[in-house]
Design a protein around this motif. Structure first.
Motif, PDB file in Angstrom:
ATOM      1  N   THR A  65       0.836  -1.213   0.000  1.00  0.00           N
ATOM      2  CA  THR A  65       0.000   0.000   0.000  1.00  0.00           C
ATOM      3  C   THR A  65       0.865   1.255   0.000  1.00  0.00           C
ATOM      4  OG1 THR A  65      -1.694  -1.206   1.237  1.00  0.00           O
ATOM      5  CG2 THR A  65      -1.824   1.208   1.280  1.00  0.00           C
ATOM      6  N   ALA A  66       1.901   1.246   0.820  1.00  0.00           N
ATOM      7  CA  ALA A  66       2.779   2.427   0.926  1.00  0.00           C
ATOM      8  C   ALA A  66       3.445   2.711  -0.419  1.00  0.00           C
ATOM      9  CB  ALA A  66       3.837   2.194   2.001  1.00  0.00           C
ATOM     10  N   ILE A  67       3.935   1.655  -1.066  1.00  0.00           N
ATOM     11  CA  ILE A  67       4.628   1.841  -2.349  1.00  0.00           C
ATOM     12  C   ILE A  67       3.664   2.410  -3.385  1.00  0.00           C
ATOM     13  CG2 ILE A  67       5.763   0.635  -4.271  1.00  0.00           C
ATOM     14  CD1 ILE A  67       6.889  -1.318  -2.101  1.00  0.00           C
ATOM     15  N   ARG A  68       2.429   1.906  -3.398  1.00  0.00           N
ATOM     16  CA  ARG A  68       1.432   2.421  -4.355  1.00  0.00           C
ATOM     17  C   ARG A  68       1.110   3.888  -4.060  1.00  0.00           C
ATOM     18  NH1 ARG A  68      -0.452  -3.445  -4.335  1.00  0.00           N
ATOM     19  NH2 ARG A  68       0.266  -4.089  -6.403  1.00  0.00           N
ATOM     20  N   ASN A  69       1.100   4.252  -2.781  1.00  0.00           N
ATOM     21  CA  ASN A  69       0.904   5.677  -2.440  1.00  0.00           C
ATOM     22  C   ASN A  69       2.073   6.521  -2.941  1.00  0.00           C
ATOM     23  OD1 ASN A  69      -1.562   5.255  -1.190  1.00  0.00           O
ATOM     24  ND2 ASN A  69      -0.661   5.013   0.854  1.00  0.00           N
ATOM     25  N   TRP A  88       7.043  -9.293  -4.408  1.00  0.00           N
ATOM     26  CA  TRP A  88       7.266  -7.879  -4.769  1.00  0.00           C
ATOM     27  C   TRP A  88       7.171  -7.622  -6.265  1.00  0.00           C
ATOM     28  CZ3 TRP A  88       7.065  -5.116  -0.497  1.00  0.00           C
ATOM     29  CH2 TRP A  88       7.452  -5.720   0.707  1.00  0.00           C
ATOM     30  N   ASP A  89       7.129  -8.653  -7.098  1.00  0.00           N
ATOM     31  CA  ASP A  89       7.238  -8.431  -8.548  1.00  0.00           C
ATOM     32  C   ASP A  89       6.196  -7.445  -9.077  1.00  0.00           C
ATOM     33  OD1 ASP A  89       8.283 -11.220  -7.823  1.00  0.00           O
ATOM     34  OD2 ASP A  89       9.111 -10.903  -9.824  1.00  0.00           O
ATOM     35  N   THR A  90       4.929  -7.637  -8.695  1.00  0.00           N
ATOM     36  CA  THR A  90       3.860  -6.801  -9.277  1.00  0.00           C
ATOM     37  C   THR A  90       4.041  -5.332  -8.926  1.00  0.00           C
ATOM     38  OG1 THR A  90       2.356  -8.679  -9.083  1.00  0.00           O
ATOM     39  CG2 THR A  90       1.356  -6.487  -9.397  1.00  0.00           C
ATOM     40  N   VAL A  91       4.259  -5.050  -7.644  1.00  0.00           N
ATOM     41  CA  VAL A  91       4.322  -3.633  -7.232  1.00  0.00           C
ATOM     42  C   VAL A  91       5.600  -2.970  -7.759  1.00  0.00           C
ATOM     43  CG1 VAL A  91       5.501  -3.796  -4.975  1.00  0.00           C
ATOM     44  CG2 VAL A  91       3.683  -2.092  -5.337  1.00  0.00           C
ATOM     45  N   ALA A  95       6.096   0.397 -10.135  1.00  0.00           N
ATOM     46  CA  ALA A  95       7.049   1.503  -9.917  1.00  0.00           C
ATOM     47  C   ALA A  95       7.888   1.718 -11.165  1.00  0.00           C
ATOM     48  CB  ALA A  95       7.936   1.197  -8.718  1.00  0.00           C
ATOM     49  N   LYS A  96       8.282   0.600 -11.795  1.00  0.00           N
ATOM     50  CA  LYS A  96       9.105   0.687 -13.017  1.00  0.00           C
ATOM     51  C   LYS A  96       8.303   1.375 -14.121  1.00  0.00           C
ATOM     52  CE  LYS A  96      12.014  -2.137 -16.041  1.00  0.00           C
ATOM     53  NZ  LYS A  96      12.466  -3.506 -16.387  1.00  0.00           N
ATOM     54  N   ASP A  97       7.027   0.996 -14.262  1.00  0.00           N
ATOM     55  CA  ASP A  97       6.167   1.605 -15.288  1.00  0.00           C
ATOM     56  C   ASP A  97       6.008   3.103 -15.038  1.00  0.00           C
ATOM     57  OD1 ASP A  97       5.927  -0.921 -16.272  1.00  0.00           O
ATOM     58  OD2 ASP A  97       3.904  -1.283 -15.467  1.00  0.00           O
ATOM     59  N   ALA A  98       6.119   3.505 -13.753  1.00  0.00           N
ATOM     60  CA  ALA A  98       5.987   4.939 -13.405  1.00  0.00           C
ATOM     61  C   ALA A  98       7.346   5.637 -13.443  1.00  0.00           C
ATOM     62  CB  ALA A  98       5.381   5.072 -12.004  1.00  0.00           C
ATOM     63  N   LEU A 116      13.885  -5.004 -11.822  1.00  0.00           N
ATOM     64  CA  LEU A 116      12.738  -4.415 -11.109  1.00  0.00           C
ATOM     65  C   LEU A 116      13.194  -3.536  -9.945  1.00  0.00           C
ATOM     66  CD1 LEU A 116      10.172  -7.380 -11.119  1.00  0.00           C
ATOM     67  CD2 LEU A 116       9.995  -5.203 -12.340  1.00  0.00           C
ATOM     68  N   TYR A 117      14.490  -3.598  -9.610  1.00  0.00           N
ATOM     69  CA  TYR A 117      15.007  -2.620  -8.644  1.00  0.00           C
ATOM     70  C   TYR A 117      16.346  -2.119  -9.154  1.00  0.00           C
ATOM     71  CZ  TYR A 117      17.942  -6.435  -6.835  1.00  0.00           C
ATOM     72  OH  TYR A 117      18.847  -7.478  -6.715  1.00  0.00           O
ATOM     73  N   THR A 118      16.678  -0.884  -8.761  1.00  0.00           N
ATOM     74  CA  THR A 118      17.871  -0.238  -9.308  1.00  0.00           C
ATOM     75  C   THR A 118      19.125  -0.712  -8.587  1.00  0.00           C
ATOM     76  OG1 THR A 118      16.568   1.689  -9.919  1.00  0.00           O
ATOM     77  CG2 THR A 118      18.953   2.013  -9.725  1.00  0.00           C
TER      78      THR A 118
END
Ligand code: GZL
Ligand code: ZN
Length: 334
Positions: A65-69, A88-91, A95-98, A116-118
């Motif tokens: 929820t926090a990440i989506r916020n 964690w893949d979906t969320v 973030a990557k798409d954003a 999926l993470y930097t």
């Protein structure tokens, strides 16, 4: 980023404030609190940041929820200290798409595609577990205690977290290599309360426990209380009925207990990840490439000589050999 504040008068200042959304595991332990403090003091307003902080109370759904916020608020960077490794893949794809870079802090994520993470900052939990097992072998060997007389219970951390996976594995390797008896493993959730509860139940189930392997200091504090409440003695003299408590994190309270002989070996784990996280963000802001994995050195006790002694207790030398250092020798000589 979407979080700039337009000054009351005149044209909006160039938005050079970097907005960071930080999803923290919780506040389960002294180590975690130190980690949070390090992040908050690094990503402060005076340092040019706006930090949006979320405490997930050790629940993954709160982190999602926090990440989506954070994505909604169009932060510049997401910092994630993941409670456990999977899910964690979906969320992270969202973030990557954003186009929001994600920096993983402390524990690791187990994702299908590591783009999926930097980047990641943390410590080596498996090495920490191996240090503890090497220390126990050095100690029991030096004391002439036969491996078959070493009866261990493992109060594990949060199941599925990198710290638990690595520290449990280090112990299990030691059990396989040296022949100790591993009586039981149960999660103490990295908290003092749960650590005490688990220790109480293990003491009811087994009357021959002589080593308690706590996967963090707060579990050790709880275990020590439970052992003493059961009328037993906490200490290193396991040949004479004392129960040895081992631990991880080298928090201030953990080091105090170690120097008092209540914790026999406290394996270091550096919580101060803020400065390293800032270095990485600055590099990314400058468009530089960054290492995927960034290990935080365990040199956090360079100054205070009391804790230096404890630090020495669990230092493995370069060859990965356990070098029995001064204070360990002191403990062994008794
Ligand atoms: C270790 C970290 C662990 C600490 C605990 O890297 O993930 O989480 O050892 C904390 O104190 O709960
Ligand atoms: Zn901005």
């Amino acid at each position: 980023c979407g979080m700039s504040v337009v000054p009351a008068v005149g044209v909006a200042a160039a938005d050079d404030t970097i907005t960071v959304g930080f999803s923290q595991v919780g506040a389960e332990s002294d180590w975690r609190t130190a980690n949070t403090e390090s992040m908050k003091s690094t990503f402060s307003e005076e340092n040019g940041y706006e930090l949006i902080f979320d405490d997930a109370q050790q629940k993954q759904e709160n982190q999602l929820t926090a990440i989506r916020n954070f994505i909604q608020q169009e932060v510049d960077y997401i910092l994630l200290a993941p409670v456990t490794e999977t899910g964690w893949d979906t969320v992270l794809q969202e973030a990557k798409d954003a186009d929001i870079p994600v920096i993983i802090v402390d524990r690791m994520v187990d994702v299908s595609d590591d783009s999926l993470y930097t980047t990641w900052i943390g410590t080596d939990s498996l090495l920490e577990g191996r240090k503890a097992a090497e220390w126990l072998n050095a100690y029991t060997t030096a004391k002439g205690i036969d491996a078959k007389d070493v009866n261990i219970v493992d109060i594990q951390g949060t199941i599925g977290s990198t710290a638990q996976i690595g520290r449990s594995k280090g112990l299990e390797e030691g059990v396989d290599n040296y022949g100790w008896n591993l009586l039981a493993q149960q999660s103490g959730e990295f908290t003092q309360a749960k650590g005490q509860e688990v220790m109480e139940s293990m003491l009811k189930q087994y009357d021959n426990i002589n080593v308690v392997y706590c996967e963090n200091d707060n579990e050790a504090f709880g275990a020590i209380d439970a052992i003493e409440a059961a009328g037993k003695t906490v200490g290193s003299d396991i040949a004479n009925g004392e129960i040895m408590v081992m631990s991880f994190d080298t928090t201030n309270a953990g080091l105090t207990d170690t120097l008092a002989g209540k914790i026999a070996c406290d394996v270091e784990c550096n919580p101060l990840h803020g400065p390293r996280a800032e270095e990485l963000i600055k590099a990314l802001e400058a468009g530089e490439e960054v290492e995927k994995l960034n290990y935080v050195d365990e040199e956090i006790f360079a100054t205070d000589d009391t804790v230096d002694k404890v630090k020495a207790v669990n230092s493995l030398d370069e060859e990965g050999e356990y070098d029995v250092t001064p204070i360990t020798q002191e403990i062994i000589d008794g």
